[in-house]
Scaffold this motif. Sequence first.
Motif, PDB file in Angstrom:
ATOM      1  N   ILE A 110       0.847  -1.203   0.000  1.00  0.00           N
ATOM      2  CA  ILE A 110       0.000   0.000   0.000  1.00  0.00           C
ATOM      3  C   ILE A 110       0.876   1.245   0.000  1.00  0.00           C
ATOM      4  N   ASP A 111       0.660   2.110  -0.996  1.00  0.00           N
ATOM      5  CA  ASP A 111       1.454   3.344  -1.074  1.00  0.00           C
ATOM      6  C   ASP A 111       0.762   4.454  -0.297  1.00  0.00           C
ATOM      7  N   VAL A 112       1.562   5.289   0.363  1.00  0.00           N
ATOM      8  CA  VAL A 112       1.008   6.330   1.243  1.00  0.00           C
ATOM      9  C   VAL A 112       1.640   7.681   0.931  1.00  0.00           C
ATOM     10  N   ASN A 113       0.793   8.702   0.888  1.00  0.00           N
ATOM     11  CA  ASN A 113       1.267  10.078   0.756  1.00  0.00           C
ATOM     12  C   ASN A 113       1.618  10.597   2.154  1.00  0.00           C
ATOM     13  N   HIS A 114       2.853  11.038   2.321  1.00  0.00           N
ATOM     14  CA  HIS A 114       3.365  11.472   3.623  1.00  0.00           C
ATOM     15  C   HIS A 114       2.517  12.599   4.247  1.00  0.00           C
ATOM     16  N   MET A 115       2.052  13.535   3.429  1.00  0.00           N
ATOM     17  CA  MET A 115       1.293  14.671   3.968  1.00  0.00           C
ATOM     18  C   MET A 115      -0.111  14.234   4.407  1.00  0.00           C
ATOM     19  N   GLN A 116      -0.677  13.284   3.654  1.00  0.00           N
ATOM     20  CA  GLN A 116      -1.973  12.726   4.042  1.00  0.00           C
ATOM     21  C   GLN A 116      -1.811  11.986   5.376  1.00  0.00           C
ATOM     22  N   ALA A 117      -0.656  11.353   5.541  1.00  0.00           N
ATOM     23  CA  ALA A 117      -0.399  10.599   6.774  1.00  0.00           C
ATOM     24  C   ALA A 117      -0.295  11.536   7.980  1.00  0.00           C
ATOM     25  N   HIS A 118       0.338  12.701   7.808  1.00  0.00           N
ATOM     26  CA  HIS A 118       0.395  13.652   8.928  1.00  0.00           C
ATOM     27  C   HIS A 118      -1.028  14.026   9.373  1.00  0.00           C
ATOM     28  N   ILE A 119      -1.949  14.093   8.422  1.00  0.00           N
ATOM     29  CA  ILE A 119      -3.346  14.446   8.756  1.00  0.00           C
ATOM     30  C   ILE A 119      -4.079  13.252   9.360  1.00  0.00           C
ATOM     31  N   PRO A 132     -11.353  13.665  14.677  1.00  0.00           N
ATOM     32  CA  PRO A 132     -12.139  14.766  14.125  1.00  0.00           C
ATOM     33  C   PRO A 132     -13.268  14.262  13.229  1.00  0.00           C
ATOM     34  N   GLU A 133     -14.416  14.921  13.340  1.00  0.00           N
ATOM     35  CA  GLU A 133     -15.535  14.594  12.450  1.00  0.00           C
ATOM     36  C   GLU A 133     -15.327  15.320  11.129  1.00  0.00           C
ATOM     37  N   PHE A 134     -15.806  14.729  10.037  1.00  0.00           N
ATOM     38  CA  PHE A 134     -15.699  15.393   8.724  1.00  0.00           C
ATOM     39  C   PHE A 134     -16.835  16.404   8.564  1.00  0.00           C
ATOM     40  N   PRO A 135     -16.675  17.487   7.833  1.00  0.00           N
ATOM     41  CA  PRO A 135     -15.389  17.947   7.314  1.00  0.00           C
ATOM     42  C   PRO A 135     -14.615  18.682   8.408  1.00  0.00           C
ATOM     43  N   PHE A 136     -13.296  18.678   8.284  1.00  0.00           N
ATOM     44  CA  PHE A 136     -12.488  19.495   9.190  1.00  0.00           C
ATOM     45  C   PHE A 136     -11.347  20.144   8.411  1.00  0.00           C
ATOM     46  N   LEU A 137     -10.700  21.098   9.042  1.00  0.00           N
ATOM     47  CA  LEU A 137      -9.542  21.747   8.414  1.00  0.00           C
ATOM     48  C   LEU A 137      -8.290  21.181   9.063  1.00  0.00           C
ATOM     49  N   ALA A 138      -7.298  20.862   8.243  1.00  0.00           N
ATOM     50  CA  ALA A 138      -6.027  20.380   8.794  1.00  0.00           C
ATOM     51  C   ALA A 138      -4.933  21.355   8.393  1.00  0.00           C
ATOM     52  N   ARG A 150      -8.642  21.227   3.412  1.00  0.00           N
ATOM     53  CA  ARG A 150     -10.019  20.897   3.766  1.00  0.00           C
ATOM     54  C   ARG A 150     -10.161  19.381   3.620  1.00  0.00           C
ATOM     55  N   VAL A 151     -10.572  18.731   4.704  1.00  0.00           N
ATOM     56  CA  VAL A 151     -10.649  17.263   4.700  1.00  0.00           C
ATOM     57  C   VAL A 151     -12.115  16.843   4.750  1.00  0.00           C
ATOM     58  N   ASP A 152     -12.622  16.272   3.660  1.00  0.00           N
ATOM     59  CA  ASP A 152     -14.032  15.875   3.596  1.00  0.00           C
ATOM     60  C   ASP A 152     -14.259  14.408   3.929  1.00  0.00           C
ATOM     61  N   THR A 153     -13.292  13.578   3.583  1.00  0.00           N
ATOM     62  CA  THR A 153     -13.329  12.161   3.972  1.00  0.00           C
ATOM     63  C   THR A 153     -11.871  11.771   4.206  1.00  0.00           C
ATOM     64  N   HIS A 154     -11.628  10.528   4.601  1.00  0.00           N
ATOM     65  CA  HIS A 154     -10.238  10.092   4.778  1.00  0.00           C
ATOM     66  C   HIS A 154      -9.407  10.363   3.534  1.00  0.00           C
ATOM     67  N   PHE A 155     -10.029  10.247   2.374  1.00  0.00           N
ATOM     68  CA  PHE A 155      -9.243  10.329   1.142  1.00  0.00           C
ATOM     69  C   PHE A 155      -9.613  11.507   0.251  1.00  0.00           C
ATOM     70  N   LYS A 156     -10.616  12.294   0.654  1.00  0.00           N
ATOM     71  CA  LYS A 156     -10.924  13.500  -0.148  1.00  0.00           C
ATOM     72  C   LYS A 156     -10.376  14.717   0.590  1.00  0.00           C
ATOM     73  N   MET A 157      -9.247  15.184   0.120  1.00  0.00           N
ATOM     74  CA  MET A 157      -8.568  16.304   0.756  1.00  0.00           C
ATOM     75  C   MET A 157      -8.270  17.361  -0.292  1.00  0.00           C
ATOM     76  N   THR A 158      -8.531  18.633   0.054  1.00  0.00           N
ATOM     77  CA  THR A 158      -8.281  19.725  -0.881  1.00  0.00           C
ATOM     78  C   THR A 158      -7.394  20.761  -0.214  1.00  0.00           C
ATOM     79  N   VAL A 159      -6.264  21.051  -0.842  1.00  0.00           N
ATOM     80  CA  VAL A 159      -5.367  22.077  -0.306  1.00  0.00           C
ATOM     81  C   VAL A 159      -5.998  23.442  -0.599  1.00  0.00           C
TER      82      VAL A 159
END
Length: 340
Positions: A110-119, A132-138, A150-159
């Motif tokens: 499984i490949d992981v994005n380091h910045m996603q992992a910090h979140i 944290p409940e979705f959505p939240f700001l990281a 902006r974090v909407d789900t575990h995998f939907k993240m928008t800078v």
Amino acid sequence: MSSKNTYILGIESSCDDTAAAILCNGKVLSNVVANQAIHEKYGGVVPELASRAHQQNIVPVVDQAIEQAGISLSDLNAVAFTKGPGLMGSLLVGTSFAKSLAYGLHIPLIDVNHMQAHILAHFIEKEGSEKPEFPFLAMTISGGHTQIVRVDTHFKMTVIGETIDDAVGEAFDKSGKILGLGYPAGPEIDKRAKLGNPKAFKFTKPKVAGLNFSFSGLKTAILYFVQKQLKENPQFIEENLNDICASIQYTIVQILMDKLKVAVKETGIKRIAIGGGVSANSGVRDALKEAETRHGWTTFIPAFEFTTDNAAMIAIVGHLKYLEKNYADQTVMATARLKL
Ligand code: KG4
Ligand code: ZN
């Protein structure tokens, strides 16, 4: 071992820490980090030396993680590794190791994005810690990155905001270098800031539009300020070190908090999580706690062991992706400039 349990090995080698961790159903069984002292004398990470040290450390670190977890390699359900972003030579060591291990054990990779992992470190199962409940700001604040996401789900993240030049950790480290402190200077500035007056010296905050950050101007302002003071008093740094550190930290914390306030106003989201090495900073942690009462925010501050680079955060992303059967194949490649 019960087949209902999910054991994930996480491997992190993006910069200068070689790390391995084992999670069982999202709970940490072991979290091993080998720091590379070699870079201290150079005042920063030397990529060539980092990759060599990873090569030496990787097997002993993984061995230790397995041993401390009290499991054996055959119990593992998947191997998760940092694909990027980071230093290419460093990433290659962890990536190649993870691929070989998964291949040899016939288990998913499984490949992981380091910045996603910090979140997603906030989703590690831990008694007494709320997720944290979705959505939240990281806000990810580290030696390599400064972003508001902006974090909407575990995998939907928008800078929604990021630095246009230096990362906030670099602002700490480069200021520390000007003051003659060791590398990385962030922790020492933090320690000294507690003993100094944050309003002793005033540094102008950068003016950057929207949710973006800039830290290179601050570093230059500190350099000129110190040079000017040294001309008048060659002992200026020694005599005022705690006050200088407190003032630098105060300014950096203000810059971060100002942008978070704008982000909350623009998105209407009042749940704020932080991650990355600089989230260990006491000034940042205190300011966020204060914002809970002052602005009605709910804040999520990671435990210290999950702030700086670690593999437990890689393993939790691995766990979440494993549940979705979101695997990589053996052709996956390390990517130095991987985007969120
Ligand atoms: O997340 P991290 O371990 O590695 C990167 O991905 O960059 O972050 C390292 C950064 C360094 O710049 C270090 O000085 C900073 O985090 N840092 C701190 C503190 N602890 C680590 N900065 C300020 N205060 C701290 N307590
Ligand atoms: Zn990091």
